[in-house]
Design a protein around this motif. Structure first.
Motif, mmCIF file in Angstrom:
data_model
loop_
_atom_site.group_PDB
_atom_site.id
_atom_site.type_symbol
_atom_site.label_atom_id
_atom_site.label_comp_id
_atom_site.label_asym_id
_atom_site.label_seq_id
_atom_site.Cartn_x
_atom_site.Cartn_y
_atom_site.Cartn_z
ATOM 1 N N ALA A 168 0.912 -1.248 0.113
ATOM 2 C CA ALA A 168 0.289 0.009 0.081
ATOM 3 C C ALA A 168 1.008 1.201 0.164
ATOM 4 O O ALA A 168 1.890 1.256 0.573
ATOM 5 N N ASP A 169 0.364 2.240 -0.691
ATOM 6 C CA ASP A 169 1.143 3.572 -0.503
ATOM 7 C C ASP A 169 1.002 4.190 0.900
ATOM 8 O O ASP A 169 -0.063 3.590 1.755
ATOM 9 N N GLY A 170 1.929 5.017 1.260
ATOM 10 C CA GLY A 170 1.910 5.837 2.454
ATOM 11 C C GLY A 170 3.024 5.305 3.594
ATOM 12 O O GLY A 170 3.609 4.384 3.260
ATOM 13 N N SER A 171 2.898 6.191 4.516
ATOM 14 C CA SER A 171 3.837 6.028 5.406
ATOM 15 C C SER A 171 3.309 5.180 6.666
ATOM 16 O O SER A 171 2.255 5.128 7.095
ATOM 17 N N PRO A 172 4.246 4.053 6.913
ATOM 18 C CA PRO A 172 4.008 3.167 8.297
ATOM 19 C C PRO A 172 4.559 3.757 9.652
ATOM 20 O O PRO A 172 3.985 3.238 10.597
ATOM 21 N N THR A 173 5.005 4.905 9.528
ATOM 22 C CA THR A 173 5.921 5.512 10.535
ATOM 23 C C THR A 173 5.024 6.444 11.213
ATOM 24 O O THR A 173 4.927 7.823 10.947
ATOM 25 N N THR A 174 3.654 5.796 11.906
ATOM 26 C CA THR A 174 2.445 6.724 12.366
ATOM 27 C C THR A 174 3.120 7.545 13.687
ATOM 28 O O THR A 174 2.316 8.552 13.872
ATOM 29 N N SER A 175 4.324 7.150 14.206
ATOM 30 C CA SER A 175 4.834 8.079 15.441
ATOM 31 C C SER A 175 5.083 9.257 14.704
ATOM 32 O O SER A 175 5.090 10.337 15.589
#
Length: 354
Positions: A115-122
């Motif tokens: 999936a597109d997008g950042s996994p680094t939600t922090s």
């Protein structure tokens, strides 16, 4: 060994792309983090009469049977993700297919599109580099959760696979049946988890939950691991909710309670946003009209902790009893022990450190 996996991946991808004339696998590598499934990132370079295309993909594979904590089906997870993708606007990645024959990859596996997008939600919190997006992202996250909870169960799960995905006797014919059969699962399984006298705290928690049931709400599809690490985002929107393996039919407050607990443990502040709506719970209540209270959330923090404590502590007991020699099961003690302190606090035991 790596080449063997890549060859089998190429064969599976070719099967999923009937027009493919040649498939090449590149950049195969593990994705760190998590312990319930093994995940690997790779590119599938597919050549056909229409040209060449590169597909960034993920192999999501069961761990060896002796290591597994949650016994769930990759075929069922595939079906759920694709059903959510087809029947709702809840953001999910595409699941391309699965291989249940354990002889191929060693264990059952599935193939997902990256999936597109950042996994680094922090990065959304504590002055992170994407803090300017946080209200928009969490607003969309809440709207997505509400849509999932309000979706027609029969449309999402027509075969009833989510009624009792662990096969432990859960009855979803009514809210009371669901809760009562879940308590029975917890309590009847106590002999499988009591590796230390301190585990009696869990038994107290199970009995306390059974004595103090909250008001009923309509059952829904719940994500089952709704936490700050399980969504991707970009440009103020959630691009995908991920890790659906613990999904089930349940009480929608389970997802809220789990997020509250994991939000605290993750040093994030999902529940404080969107600020202009008074926070996640207030916005959820505004969208649903359910008027869920903080007290109810506290109940489902305990309920959700019990839900994961049963399989985790069962694995620890097998390790301590010498029924397995898995390092992972010994490692789980470091999460189980402090969780008991947290449960004791939720039960308002005197003298428990804050």
């Amino acid at each position: 060994m790596m080449g063997d996996v890549e060859g089998k991946l190429a064969t599976l991808i070719a099967r999923l792309h009937p027009a493919a004339e040649h498939v090449e696998i590149a950049g195969f590598m593990p994705i760190p983090g998590g312990f319930s499934r093994e995940t690997y990132r790779f590119d599938a370079i597919v050549r056909s009469a229409d040209g060449e295309a590169t597909h960034p993909l993920i192999l999501r594979k069961d761990p060896p049977e002796a290591v597994a904590i949650l016994h769930t089906s990759r075929a069922d997870e595939h079906d759920l993700i694709e059903s959510v993708r087809r029947n709702t606007s809840v953001p999910v990645t595409e699941s391309l297919g699965y291989e249940m024959d354990r002889s191929v990859f060693g264990e059952a596996a599935m193939i997902l599109r990256c999936a597109d997008g950042s996994p680094t939600t922090s990065n959304l919190f504590n002055g992170g580099c994407d803090a300017d997006q946080v209200d928009d992202v969490i607003r969309h996250l809440c709207e997505s959760l509400v849509e999932l909870h309000q979706s027609d169960i029969a449309a999402i799960d027509p075969g009833g696979k989510l009624d009792d995905p662990r096969g432990v006797g859960i009855d979803t014919s009514s809210w009371d049946s669901y809760m009562d059969s879940t308590f029975e699962y917890y309590i009847n399984g106590y002999d499988d988890i009591d590796f230390d006298p301190s585990i009696c705290i869990l038994l107290d928690a199970f009995l306390t939950l059974r004595r103090n049931k909250p008001r009923p709400l309509p059952l829904s599809v719940v994500h089952g691991d709704f936490n700050p690490a399980n969504f991707l985002y970009a440009d103020g929107r959630v691009t995908a909710l991920i890790d659906w393996e613990n999904s089930r039919i349940g009480d929608p407050r389970e997802d809220l309670g789990w997020m509250v607990m994991m939000d605290s443990l993750s040093n994030t502040s999902v529940m404080s946003h969107p600020v202009d709506e008074g926070g996640f719970l207030a916005y959820y209540n505004k969208l649903t009209g359910l008027d869920i209270s903080e007290q109810e959330i506290g109940y489902f923090i305990l309920f959700g902790t019990a839900n994961i404590a049963v399989p985790v502590n069962s694995a620890i007991k097998r390790r301590i009893a010498g029924q397995s020699t898995e390092l992972l099961h010994l490692y789980l003690v470091q999460s189980s022990a402090p969780a008991l302190i947290g449960i004791a606090r939720l039960l308002q035991y005197p003298g428990v450190p804050a």
